[in-house]
Write a protein that holds these residues in place. Structure first.
Motif, mmCIF file in Angstrom:
data_model
loop_
_atom_site.group_PDB
_atom_site.id
_atom_site.type_symbol
_atom_site.label_atom_id
_atom_site.label_comp_id
_atom_site.label_asym_id
_atom_site.label_seq_id
_atom_site.Cartn_x
_atom_site.Cartn_y
_atom_site.Cartn_z
ATOM 1 N N TYR A 167 0.835 -1.202 0.000
ATOM 2 C CA TYR A 167 0.000 0.000 0.000
ATOM 3 C C TYR A 167 0.872 1.255 0.000
ATOM 4 C CZ TYR A 167 -3.502 3.401 1.489
ATOM 5 O OH TYR A 167 -4.319 4.502 1.570
ATOM 6 N N ARG A 168 1.865 1.273 0.837
ATOM 7 C CA ARG A 168 2.757 2.450 0.905
ATOM 8 C C ARG A 168 3.458 2.705 -0.418
ATOM 9 N NH1 ARG A 168 4.874 0.658 6.468
ATOM 10 N NH2 ARG A 168 3.562 1.847 7.870
ATOM 11 N N LEU A 169 3.855 1.643 -1.109
ATOM 12 C CA LEU A 169 4.570 1.781 -2.375
ATOM 13 C C LEU A 169 3.656 2.094 -3.552
ATOM 14 C CD1 LEU A 169 7.071 -1.203 -2.068
ATOM 15 C CD2 LEU A 169 7.610 1.237 -1.929
ATOM 16 N N ALA A 170 2.479 1.504 -3.578
ATOM 17 C CA ALA A 170 1.660 1.553 -4.789
ATOM 18 C C ALA A 170 0.411 2.424 -4.701
ATOM 19 C CB ALA A 170 1.253 0.129 -5.179
ATOM 20 N N SER A 171 0.024 2.882 -3.519
ATOM 21 C CA SER A 171 -1.202 3.689 -3.426
ATOM 22 C C SER A 171 -0.958 5.099 -3.953
ATOM 23 C CB SER A 171 -1.700 3.743 -1.986
ATOM 24 O OG SER A 171 -0.792 4.434 -1.159
ATOM 25 N N ARG A 172 -2.022 5.684 -4.476
ATOM 26 C CA ARG A 172 -1.942 7.029 -5.031
ATOM 27 C C ARG A 172 -3.085 7.888 -4.506
ATOM 28 N NH1 ARG A 172 2.429 5.604 -5.592
ATOM 29 N NH2 ARG A 172 3.371 4.770 -7.467
ATOM 30 N N PRO A 173 -2.769 8.889 -3.679
ATOM 31 C CA PRO A 173 -3.814 9.816 -3.218
ATOM 32 C C PRO A 173 -4.388 10.580 -4.408
ATOM 33 C CG PRO A 173 -1.798 10.096 -1.955
ATOM 34 C CD PRO A 173 -1.472 9.204 -3.112
ATOM 35 N N ARG A 174 -5.679 10.825 -4.371
ATOM 36 C CA ARG A 174 -6.347 11.568 -5.440
ATOM 37 C C ARG A 174 -6.857 12.893 -4.894
ATOM 38 N NH1 ARG A 174 -9.857 7.271 -8.733
ATOM 39 N NH2 ARG A 174 -11.345 8.922 -8.348
ATOM 40 N N TRP B 183 -5.604 2.235 -5.072
ATOM 41 C CA TRP B 183 -4.634 1.160 -4.788
ATOM 42 C C TRP B 183 -5.145 -0.103 -5.450
ATOM 43 C CZ3 TRP B 183 -4.961 -3.262 -1.381
ATOM 44 C CH2 TRP B 183 -3.745 -3.918 -1.198
ATOM 45 N N LYS B 184 -4.326 -0.674 -6.318
ATOM 46 C CA LYS B 184 -4.723 -1.839 -7.118
ATOM 47 C C LYS B 184 -6.020 -1.498 -7.841
ATOM 48 C CE LYS B 184 -2.119 -5.191 -4.546
ATOM 49 N NZ LYS B 184 -2.008 -6.571 -4.184
ATOM 50 N N ALA B 185 -7.042 -2.329 -7.729
ATOM 51 C CA ALA B 185 -8.320 -2.067 -8.410
ATOM 52 C C ALA B 185 -9.299 -1.308 -7.528
ATOM 53 C CB ALA B 185 -8.943 -3.384 -8.860
ATOM 54 N N TYR B 186 -8.857 -0.851 -6.376
ATOM 55 C CA TYR B 186 -9.717 -0.181 -5.401
ATOM 56 C C TYR B 186 -9.592 1.339 -5.482
ATOM 57 C CZ TYR B 186 -9.534 -4.789 -3.163
ATOM 58 O OH TYR B 186 -9.597 -6.128 -2.905
ATOM 59 N N VAL B 187 -10.647 2.012 -5.050
ATOM 60 C CA VAL B 187 -10.597 3.446 -4.774
ATOM 61 C C VAL B 187 -11.203 3.595 -3.385
ATOM 62 C CG1 VAL B 187 -11.372 5.748 -5.419
ATOM 63 C CG2 VAL B 187 -10.761 4.097 -7.201
ATOM 64 N N PHE B 188 -10.337 3.726 -2.395
ATOM 65 C CA PHE B 188 -10.784 3.808 -1.013
ATOM 66 C C PHE B 188 -11.263 5.216 -0.692
ATOM 67 C CE2 PHE B 188 -7.613 0.236 -0.427
ATOM 68 C CZ PHE B 188 -8.584 -0.748 -0.378
ATOM 69 N N ASP B 189 -12.448 5.267 -0.087
ATOM 70 C CA ASP B 189 -13.137 6.525 0.174
ATOM 71 C C ASP B 189 -13.179 6.871 1.659
ATOM 72 O OD1 ASP B 189 -14.705 8.755 -0.226
ATOM 73 O OD2 ASP B 189 -16.509 7.652 -0.697
#
Length: 67
Positions: A39-46, A53-59
């Protein structure tokens, strides 16, 4: 944010167990600390406060036991 009981993603600690709301599927995802490094390496804040992150968009996120 999807529900008032969820916290904003900028306060999410991926090393702690949690539940996260995935905007894409409309489902709650159970989070384990095993995923923290990826998560730390691959997540992208929008810009809208969500995190991709991956196929997710965490809200938003919450404690596993609701506390």
């Amino acid at each position: 944010m999807t529900h008032s009981s969820l916290r904003p993603m900028d306060a999410f600690d991926p090393t702690e167990p949690a539940i996260l709301y995935d905007r894409v599927s409309g489902e709650i995802i159970t989070w384990t600390a095993e995923q923290a490094d990826d998560y730390r390496l691959a997540s992208r804040p929008r810009r809208d406060g969500t995190v991709a992150w991956k196929a997710y968009v965490f809200d938003g996120w919450g404690n596993v036991l609701g506390g």
